[in-house]
Design an enzyme around this catalytic site. Sequence first.
Site, PDB file in Angstrom:
ATOM      1  N   LYS A  16      -2.238   1.351  -5.112  1.00 18.83           N
ATOM      2  CA  LYS A  16      -2.680   0.314  -6.059  1.00 18.83           C
ATOM      3  C   LYS A  16      -4.035  -0.262  -5.683  1.00 18.83           C
ATOM      4  O   LYS A  16      -4.926  -0.339  -6.494  1.00 18.83           O
ATOM      5  CB  LYS A  16      -1.714  -0.891  -5.982  1.00 18.83           C
ATOM      6  CG  LYS A  16      -0.522  -0.849  -6.826  1.00 18.83           C
ATOM      7  CD  LYS A  16       0.186  -2.206  -6.883  1.00 18.83           C
ATOM      8  CE  LYS A  16       0.299  -3.008  -5.645  1.00 18.83           C
ATOM      9  NZ  LYS A  16       1.162  -2.850  -4.596  1.00 18.83           N
ATOM     10  N   ARG A  92       4.620 -10.305  -8.950  1.00 18.89           N
ATOM     11  CA  ARG A  92       5.520  -9.555  -8.083  1.00 18.89           C
ATOM     12  C   ARG A  92       6.969 -10.019  -8.214  1.00 18.89           C
ATOM     13  O   ARG A  92       7.842  -9.484  -7.549  1.00 18.89           O
ATOM     14  CB  ARG A  92       5.100  -9.745  -6.639  1.00 18.89           C
ATOM     15  CG  ARG A  92       4.774  -8.418  -5.961  1.00 18.89           C
ATOM     16  CD  ARG A  92       3.795  -8.726  -4.908  1.00 18.89           C
ATOM     17  NE  ARG A  92       3.845  -7.933  -3.737  1.00 18.89           N
ATOM     18  CZ  ARG A  92       2.723  -7.509  -3.151  1.00 18.89           C
ATOM     19  NH1 ARG A  92       1.554  -7.745  -3.691  1.00 18.89           N
ATOM     20  NH2 ARG A  92       2.785  -6.864  -2.020  1.00 18.89           N
ATOM     21  N   ARG A 131      -1.314   3.955   7.398  1.00 19.05           N
ATOM     22  CA  ARG A 131      -2.221   2.831   7.151  1.00 19.05           C
ATOM     23  C   ARG A 131      -2.126   1.805   8.294  1.00 19.05           C
ATOM     24  O   ARG A 131      -3.125   1.217   8.687  1.00 19.05           O
ATOM     25  CB  ARG A 131      -1.877   2.166   5.817  1.00 19.05           C
ATOM     26  CG  ARG A 131      -2.843   1.050   5.454  1.00 19.05           C
ATOM     27  CD  ARG A 131      -2.682   0.619   4.028  1.00 19.05           C
ATOM     28  NE  ARG A 131      -1.609  -0.336   3.875  1.00 19.05           N
ATOM     29  CZ  ARG A 131      -1.169  -0.784   2.698  1.00 19.05           C
ATOM     30  NH1 ARG A 131      -1.674  -0.316   1.583  1.00 19.05           N
ATOM     31  NH2 ARG A 131      -0.212  -1.672   2.640  1.00 19.05           N
ATOM     32  N   ARG A 137      -2.746  -3.573  10.388  1.00 17.58           N
ATOM     33  CA  ARG A 137      -2.198  -4.728   9.671  1.00 17.58           C
ATOM     34  C   ARG A 137      -0.895  -5.165  10.315  1.00 17.58           C
ATOM     35  O   ARG A 137      -0.021  -4.355  10.575  1.00 17.58           O
ATOM     36  CB  ARG A 137      -1.936  -4.354   8.203  1.00 17.58           C
ATOM     37  CG  ARG A 137      -3.079  -4.717   7.299  1.00 17.58           C
ATOM     38  CD  ARG A 137      -2.855  -4.227   5.897  1.00 17.58           C
ATOM     39  NE  ARG A 137      -1.680  -4.819   5.255  1.00 17.58           N
ATOM     40  CZ  ARG A 137      -1.458  -4.727   3.948  1.00 17.58           C
ATOM     41  NH1 ARG A 137      -2.318  -4.098   3.175  1.00 17.58           N
ATOM     42  NH2 ARG A 137      -0.379  -5.253   3.428  1.00 17.58           N
ATOM     43  N   ARG A 148       9.469  -4.563   3.282  1.00 19.59           N
ATOM     44  CA  ARG A 148       8.596  -4.671   2.104  1.00 19.59           C
ATOM     45  C   ARG A 148       9.101  -3.766   0.985  1.00 19.59           C
ATOM     46  O   ARG A 148       9.027  -4.119  -0.186  1.00 19.59           O
ATOM     47  CB  ARG A 148       7.161  -4.326   2.475  1.00 19.59           C
ATOM     48  CG  ARG A 148       6.559  -5.350   3.425  1.00 19.59           C
ATOM     49  CD  ARG A 148       5.195  -4.938   3.886  1.00 19.59           C
ATOM     50  NE  ARG A 148       4.214  -5.149   2.850  1.00 19.59           N
ATOM     51  CZ  ARG A 148       3.131  -4.418   2.682  1.00 19.59           C
ATOM     52  NH1 ARG A 148       2.888  -3.400   3.459  1.00 19.59           N
ATOM     53  NH2 ARG A 148       2.282  -4.700   1.722  1.00 19.59           N
TER      54      ARG A 148
HETATM   55  P1  AMP Z   1      -0.357  -6.656  -0.462  1.00 22.34           P
HETATM   56  O1  AMP Z   1      -1.659  -6.511   0.236  1.00 22.34           O
HETATM   57  O2  AMP Z   1      -0.513  -6.756  -1.965  1.00 22.34           O
HETATM   58  O3  AMP Z   1       0.643  -5.626  -0.055  1.00 22.34           O
HETATM   59  O4  AMP Z   1       0.246  -8.074  -0.018  1.00 22.34           O
HETATM   60  C1  AMP Z   1       0.504  -8.379   1.335  1.00 22.34           C
HETATM   61  C2  AMP Z   1       1.509  -9.509   1.445  1.00 22.34           C
HETATM   62  O5  AMP Z   1       1.001 -10.694   0.814  1.00 22.34           O
HETATM   63  C3  AMP Z   1       2.860  -9.261   0.775  1.00 22.34           C
HETATM   64  O6  AMP Z   1       3.730  -8.535   1.593  1.00 22.34           O
HETATM   65  C4  AMP Z   1       3.330 -10.696   0.535  1.00 22.34           C
HETATM   66  O7  AMP Z   1       3.818 -11.286   1.714  1.00 22.34           O
HETATM   67  C5  AMP Z   1       2.042 -11.404   0.159  1.00 22.34           C
HETATM   68  N1  AMP Z   1       1.801 -11.336  -1.315  1.00 22.34           N
HETATM   69  C6  AMP Z   1       0.787 -10.705  -1.970  1.00 22.34           C
HETATM   70  N2  AMP Z   1       0.895 -10.856  -3.296  1.00 22.34           N
HETATM   71  C7  AMP Z   1       2.007 -11.605  -3.491  1.00 22.34           C
HETATM   72  C8  AMP Z   1       2.680 -12.094  -4.661  1.00 22.34           C
HETATM   73  N3  AMP Z   1       2.222 -11.827  -5.883  1.00 22.34           N
HETATM   74  N4  AMP Z   1       3.816 -12.812  -4.470  1.00 22.34           N
HETATM   75  C9  AMP Z   1       4.282 -13.104  -3.249  1.00 22.34           C
HETATM   76  N5  AMP Z   1       3.722 -12.659  -2.114  1.00 22.34           N
HETATM   77  C10 AMP Z   1       2.583 -11.917  -2.234  1.00 22.34           C
END
Ligand code: AMP
Length: 192
Positions: A16, A92, A131, A137, A148
Site C-alpha cells: 500500500k 482502518r 522489511r 521498524r 498486526r
Molecule cells: P502503518 O504504517 O500504516 O502500517 O501503521 C503503523 C501503525 O500505526 C499501525 O500498526 C497502528 O498502530 C498505527 N496506525 C496507523 N494508521 C492507523 C489507523 N488508521 N488507525 C489506528 N491505528 C493506526
Amino acid sequence: MSKNRLIFLGPPGAGKGTQAKILAEHLNIPHISTGEILRKAKQEGTPVGLQAKAYMDRGDLVPDSVLQALVRERLQQNDAQTQGWILDGFPRTLGQANFLETLLPEIKQTCDLAINITVADEILVGRLAKRAELEGRSDDTEEVIRNRLIVYSQETAPLIDFYQKSSSTPLVTVDGDRVLEVITAELKELTT
Ligand code: AMP
C-alpha cells in the site's frame, strides 16, 4: 478528469505505502499515511506520539479518537483541499470509515475510489519480516507482525464489505502479488 481523492485499503505488507507514494507523485496530490504521521509524532515525542506509542509497539490500532482528530485536521490543510489526497492506512476500523462518511460532506469533499490491494497471508509474513530487517521498524518483530495481521482481519477487513454495501465510494480490488510496475500501471489506469 482523474480521480484525486483516494483511499488505500489492504493488509500490512501488501505494498500500500509503496504504491500510494508512487501514485500520489504521479497524480500530484498529497500522500497522507497515518502510520507515517504517527511514527513521526512518536519520534518527536509529541502528545499524540506519546499516546500512540504503546499501541504501535504492540501492533494494535491507536484509538479512533486520536486518528479522527488527526485526519480531520490534515484533510482541511490547503494542499488537501485544493489538490486532493491519497489516504494510506485510514480508515482502518468501521468507526473510522463512518467518521469519514460524515466528515467529507462537512468539509465539502468527496471520495472518488477505495482501492483494496490484496496479497495472501503467507506472502505477507515473509514480506514483513524482510522489511523489518531493512527498516528496523520496532513494530515488525515476528510476534508484532502476527498481531498486526490478526488486527487487520478483525478490524480492517470488514471495511471491504462496508465499501461494497454501505458507502457511495466505489471499491476496486487490485492483486498486490505482482511485479511492482504492473501494479502501478493498473493503479494509474484506474485513477485516470
Ligand atoms: P502503518 O504504517 O500504516 O502500517 O501503521 C503503523 C501503525 O500505526 C499501525 O500498526 C497502528 O498502530 C498505527 N496506525 C496507523 N494508521 C492507523 C489507523 N488508521 N488507525 C489506528 N491505528 C493506526
